[in-house]
Scaffold this active site. Structure first.
Site, PDB file in Angstrom:
ATOM      1  N   LYS A 199       0.865  -1.187   0.000  1.00 51.20           N
ATOM      2  CA  LYS A 199       0.000   0.000   0.000  1.00 51.20           C
ATOM      3  C   LYS A 199       0.896   1.230   0.000  1.00 51.20           C
ATOM      4  O   LYS A 199       1.668   1.444   0.930  1.00 51.20           O
ATOM      5  CB  LYS A 199      -0.929   0.010   1.208  1.00 51.20           C
ATOM      6  CG  LYS A 199      -1.891   1.193   1.213  1.00 51.20           C
ATOM      7  CD  LYS A 199      -2.826   1.124   2.406  1.00 51.20           C
ATOM      8  CE  LYS A 199      -3.781   2.294   2.444  1.00 51.20           C
ATOM      9  NZ  LYS A 199      -4.675   2.252   3.625  1.00 51.20           N
ATOM     10  N   ARG A 209     -10.663  10.188   1.397  1.00 49.64           N
ATOM     11  CA  ARG A 209     -10.680  10.875   2.694  1.00 49.64           C
ATOM     12  C   ARG A 209     -12.011  11.572   2.939  1.00 49.64           C
ATOM     13  O   ARG A 209     -12.478  11.654   4.069  1.00 49.64           O
ATOM     14  CB  ARG A 209      -9.502  11.841   2.781  1.00 49.64           C
ATOM     15  CG  ARG A 209      -8.170  11.100   2.785  1.00 49.64           C
ATOM     16  CD  ARG A 209      -6.977  12.015   2.928  1.00 49.64           C
ATOM     17  NE  ARG A 209      -5.743  11.238   2.833  1.00 49.64           N
ATOM     18  CZ  ARG A 209      -4.529  11.746   2.845  1.00 49.64           C
ATOM     19  NH1 ARG A 209      -4.368  13.065   2.939  1.00 49.64           N
ATOM     20  NH2 ARG A 209      -3.461  10.976   2.750  1.00 49.64           N
ATOM     21  N   LYS A 251      -2.254  -1.770  -3.594  1.00 55.38           N
ATOM     22  CA  LYS A 251      -3.105  -0.575  -3.569  1.00 55.38           C
ATOM     23  C   LYS A 251      -2.231   0.666  -3.653  1.00 55.38           C
ATOM     24  O   LYS A 251      -1.311   0.811  -2.850  1.00 55.38           O
ATOM     25  CB  LYS A 251      -3.936  -0.558  -2.282  1.00 55.38           C
ATOM     26  CG  LYS A 251      -4.871   0.637  -2.146  1.00 55.38           C
ATOM     27  CD  LYS A 251      -5.659   0.568  -0.842  1.00 55.38           C
ATOM     28  CE  LYS A 251      -6.608   1.750  -0.715  1.00 55.38           C
ATOM     29  NZ  LYS A 251      -7.406   1.711   0.540  1.00 55.38           N
ATOM     30  N   TYR A 316     -15.099   0.535  -7.355  1.00 55.57           N
ATOM     31  CA  TYR A 316     -16.390   1.168  -7.101  1.00 55.57           C
ATOM     32  C   TYR A 316     -17.363   0.933  -8.247  1.00 55.57           C
ATOM     33  O   TYR A 316     -18.553   1.219  -8.112  1.00 55.57           O
ATOM     34  CB  TYR A 316     -16.188   2.666  -6.842  1.00 55.57           C
ATOM     35  CG  TYR A 316     -15.302   2.908  -5.639  1.00 55.57           C
ATOM     36  CD1 TYR A 316     -15.802   2.775  -4.347  1.00 55.57           C
ATOM     37  CD2 TYR A 316     -13.947   3.208  -5.791  1.00 55.57           C
ATOM     38  CE1 TYR A 316     -14.986   2.950  -3.234  1.00 55.57           C
ATOM     39  CE2 TYR A 316     -13.130   3.392  -4.686  1.00 55.57           C
ATOM     40  CZ  TYR A 316     -13.649   3.259  -3.416  1.00 55.57           C
ATOM     41  OH  TYR A 316     -12.836   3.423  -2.323  1.00 55.57           O
TER      42      TYR A 316
END
Length: 326
Positions: A199, A209, A251, A316
């Site tokens: 990551k 965020r 990621k 998503y």
């Protein structure tokens, strides 16, 4: 035929849709897609995330409906993120059995059971008032080992709630081993660990965020990986696998396809990749301006991640892409 014309013609295998489908080296399937979802405490209607068009913070009720929709689309998994009303220095709500994430896990498992793999984010950044992924030491740095104690507690309450896989994403040294011991000691030997192995301290996390209400000031460069480096990802892979990771993660995905390929070539366990908020937002923004073909771009990006070696893709667009593929 004149000698100057080629006899080897790769275009033969590109000639028709049926031919291209027959010889395709990489195939996407809905079962390989994982939908990240956000559930927020204290709201009565879904709240749109302005930097991620089409993505919302769910209520508990709309999360249930989203889970059913994902199952009906054939999506393979759901990754749940909780957004609490109260944040504090140690992320207390992350280990509250009645905290929003634990309630959401119970809701989803009761709604869809084992029809989809239910995963949960195991990190403190959503719950801390300073926005870091761990407990802070007196000098303001993130205290690795104090944070591991909190992660162990989080793992147990999430497993108690019925999650199938926990996803430790904080990049603390030794996190997989500590979580595995805690789960086993609490009788959760069958709860798996999806380790965020590589990551990176990435600019592409910006919209996320907003999605989790992060309070972060500064950056996470002392614990997330440097984007300049690839070799250390293999070191992280070896450590996570040795500590008991059941799956491993890269990621972000799209800017780290080289890292993903290296990890996929070396990993003895399944490899996932997360197409993150900034990657999603860029495509949506370009499509909204008419600069790219949105659906083609979505499938092309997912195919590139799959081609680079990801066996599961967190995106998503999971439900929408599953519909395109079916």
């Amino acid at each position: 035929m004149s000698a100057e014309f080629p006899s080897v013609r790769p275009r033969r295998l590109r000639s028709t849709p049926a031919m291209r489908r027959l010889v395709a080296e990489t195939r996407l399937h809905p079962a390989e897609l994982v939908l990240p979802v956000f559930v927020r405490e204290g709201i009565t209607e879904p709240k749109p995330i302005t930097s991620m068009p089409g993505v919302v913070q769910h209520t508990r009720d709309t999360l249930r409906r989203a889970a059913v929709e994902a199952v009906e689309a054939g999506v393979g998994g759901l990754m749940l993120f909780g957004v609490p009303e109260v944040q504090d220095a140690t992320g207390t709500e992350g280990t509250n059995p009645e905290g929003i994430l634990q309630l959401a896990i119970r809701d989803v498992v009761s709604e869809v059971g084992d029809q989809v793999v239910v995963m949960s984010d195991l990190c403190l950044d959503e719950y801390t008032d300073h926005g870091h992924c761990g407990v802070l030491a007196a000098d303001g740095s993130v205290d690795n080992d104090a944070t591991l104690e909190r992660y162990a507690e989080m793992a147990v309450v999430q497993a108690d709630a019925g999650v199938h896989l926990v996803g430790p994403s904080g990049m603390m040294d030794g996190q997989v081993a500590v979580i595995r011991r805690a789960l086993d000691a609490a009788g959760h030997q069958d709860t798996g660990i999806l380790a965020y192995t590589a990551k990176y301290a990435s600019a592409f996390f910006g919209p996320f965020r907003e999605a989790v209400g992060s309070s972060l000031k500064g950056d996470r460069k002392t614990y997330q990986q440097d984007p300049a480096n690839a070799r250390e990802s293999l070191r992280e892979l070896a450590q996570d696998v040795a500590e008991g990771a059941d799956l491993v993660m890269v990621k972000p995905a799209m800017s780290y396809l080289d890292v993903l390929r290296q990890i996929a070539d070396a990993s003895p366990v399944p490899v996932s990749a997360y197409q993150v908020s900034g990657e999603y937002a860029m495509v949506e923004a370009a499509a909204a301006n008419g600069w790219i073909d949105r659906e083609r771009t979505i499938l092309e990006t997912l195919t590139s991640i799959r081609r680079a070696g990801a066996e599961q893709i967190l995106t998503y667009w999971a439900v929408e892409a599953a519909g395109m593929l079916r």
